[in-house]
Write a protein that holds these residues in place. Structure first.
Motif, PDB file in Angstrom:
ATOM      1  N   ILE A  43     -35.500  16.914  10.241  1.00 37.70           N
ATOM      2  CA  ILE A  43     -34.311  16.901  11.085  1.00 37.70           C
ATOM      3  C   ILE A  43     -34.044  15.489  11.585  1.00 37.70           C
ATOM      4  O   ILE A  43     -34.964  14.746  11.926  1.00 37.70           O
ATOM      5  N   ARG A  86     -31.916  13.838  14.520  1.00 36.08           N
ATOM      6  CA  ARG A  86     -31.240  14.280  15.740  1.00 36.08           C
ATOM      7  C   ARG A  86     -30.995  13.112  16.673  1.00 36.08           C
ATOM      8  O   ARG A  86     -31.907  12.331  16.978  1.00 36.08           O
ATOM      9  N   HIS A  87     -29.758  12.982  17.140  1.00 35.96           N
ATOM     10  CA  HIS A  87     -29.425  11.950  18.115  1.00 35.96           C
ATOM     11  C   HIS A  87     -30.015  12.309  19.475  1.00 35.96           C
ATOM     12  O   HIS A  87     -30.268  13.481  19.780  1.00 35.96           O
ATOM     13  N   PRO A 144     -27.108  15.241  23.319  1.00 33.45           N
ATOM     14  CA  PRO A 144     -26.218  16.214  22.693  1.00 33.45           C
ATOM     15  C   PRO A 144     -24.761  15.815  22.871  1.00 33.45           C
ATOM     16  O   PRO A 144     -24.407  15.114  23.814  1.00 33.45           O
ATOM     17  N   VAL A 158     -23.493  19.129  13.281  1.00 27.34           N
ATOM     18  CA  VAL A 158     -24.796  19.112  12.629  1.00 27.34           C
ATOM     19  C   VAL A 158     -24.581  19.577  11.196  1.00 27.34           C
ATOM     20  O   VAL A 158     -23.874  20.555  10.946  1.00 27.34           O
ATOM     21  N   ASP A 210     -25.807  14.902  13.296  1.00 28.26           N
ATOM     22  CA  ASP A 210     -27.168  15.404  13.262  1.00 28.26           C
ATOM     23  C   ASP A 210     -27.336  16.099  11.919  1.00 28.26           C
ATOM     24  O   ASP A 210     -26.369  16.661  11.367  1.00 28.26           O
ATOM     25  N   GLN A 247     -30.643  25.017  18.294  1.00 31.26           N
ATOM     26  CA  GLN A 247     -31.060  23.665  18.650  1.00 31.26           C
ATOM     27  C   GLN A 247     -29.885  22.755  18.991  1.00 31.26           C
ATOM     28  O   GLN A 247     -30.050  21.772  19.726  1.00 31.26           O
ATOM     29  N   PHE A 248     -28.702  23.091  18.482  1.00 30.49           N
ATOM     30  CA  PHE A 248     -27.515  22.275  18.742  1.00 30.49           C
ATOM     31  C   PHE A 248     -26.398  23.162  19.300  1.00 30.49           C
ATOM     32  O   PHE A 248     -25.330  23.275  18.712  1.00 30.49           O
TER      33      PHE A 248
END
Length: 316
Positions: free
Chosen positions: A33, A35-36, A39, A45, A72, A114-115
């Motif tokens: 993954i 990920r920034h 959020p 994503v 993402d 998760q997002f």
């Protein structure tokens, strides 16, 4: 076309964070993954679905490119492949439908968890484009880009290579699988080792997905295939020298996405100054400046840039 991120930015983003995720049946899947830190409900994503028995690491540079351009990203391996393989896959009866309805569906659920609140986009290579239509949660997909996406109906293969490919994938592959209990593709230098159920689906010479063994089982279980759940803005990219991704093959799969907004872009290697591209090369970094911006622009805007190479295939 969009501005290219610097090479140093791409290299810095190359290493995604490994993760494990359980599918609905408890099978543990592995992937990476990007990920920034913070959020952002405006940031999508992207889930990348691999081709049949191609490891998700093959898409790492493309994932890093998307990350460097503000997305993402999730890459993962289907059960029995790469990060989702424990030991021997002899006896693992995973199918194409398992890869879509269980494994891809698990990634859709992970992305939502998760997002939360972020749009979800998908990039699918080869069978990965078919898998994008097999997840029950397909309605959450905002935009979809497929590359050479089809489900290997032999009559759709490029005529000049059709019989050689038929012998390789529809005769030799199932025979070796019968002898070994799985397809030893890695030993042959063809693919990763492949579960027997996937081989049965691929090698069945049927024109409809619901005529493949696992497709038929899914239809009998649910009463309908879930492709119609996907209403995404869909760009299907095909390359003219891809013997799998002929116009007929791409259109055959696109026909299942009955509620999607579909555009089919056909690109010849000469359109981007190349002699050949084929089925697998799209995601190699050599095409960062020529092919990757096409997918990037679609994910960002849902449209093609005015200077996009290739031609749109008319839709009936």
């Amino acid at each position: 076309m969009q501005n290219m991120p610097s090479k140093s930015a791409i290299l810095k983003a190359m290493s995604g964070e490994p993760f494990k995720e359980a599918a609905a049946d408890g099978f543990i899947l592995g992937g990476f993954i990007w990920r920034h830190a913070l959020p952002d409900p405006q940031r999508a994503v992207v889930i990348i679905n691999a081709a049949t028995s191609v490891r998700c690491r093959h898409y790492g540079r493309f994932a890093a490119y998307l990350f460097a351009n503000g997305f993402d990203v999730i890459t993962y391996d289907y059960r029995g492949i790469g990060e989702s393989r424990s030991a021997s896959i002899k006896g693992l009866d995973a199918s194409w439908t398992d890869w879509g309805a269980l494994d891809f569906e698990a990634m859709l659920k992970r992305a939502q968890r998760q997002f939360p609140g972020q749009p979800i986009d998908v990039v699918g290579h080869s069978f990965g484009g078919c898998a994008a239509g097999l997840g029950e949660s397909g309605r959450v997909i905002r935009r979809l880009v497929t590359v050479g996406a089809q489900f290997a109906y032999w009559r759709d293969y490029a005529p000049e290579q059709r019989w050689r490919m038929f012998g390789k994938w529809h005769l030799l592959m199932p025979l070796l699988t019968l002898l070994c209990g799985y397809f030893p593709g890695k030993r042959l230098g063809w693919l990763e080792d492949t579960p027997s159920g996937v081989v049965r689906d691929w090698s069945k010479p049927a024109a409809r997905y619901e005529q493949r063994p696992s497709g038929r089982a899914l239809l009998e279980k649910t009463g309908a295939l879930p492709f119609a759940n996907v209403g995404a803005q869909t760009l299907a990219i095909s390359i003219s020298d891809d013997p799998y991704g002929t116009i007929a093959a791409i259109e055959r799969l696109l026909g299942y996405f009955s509620n999607a907004q579909k555009t089919h872009l056909r690109i010849a290697p000469q359109d981007i100054g190349e002699q050949q591209v084929g089925h697998f090369a799209f995601f190699r970094s050599a095409y960062q400046a020529t092919l990757w911006p096409i997918a990037l622009t679609w994910l960002q805007t849902g449209a093609l840039a005015p200077d996009t190479p290739g031609r749109q295939v008319p839709r009936s």
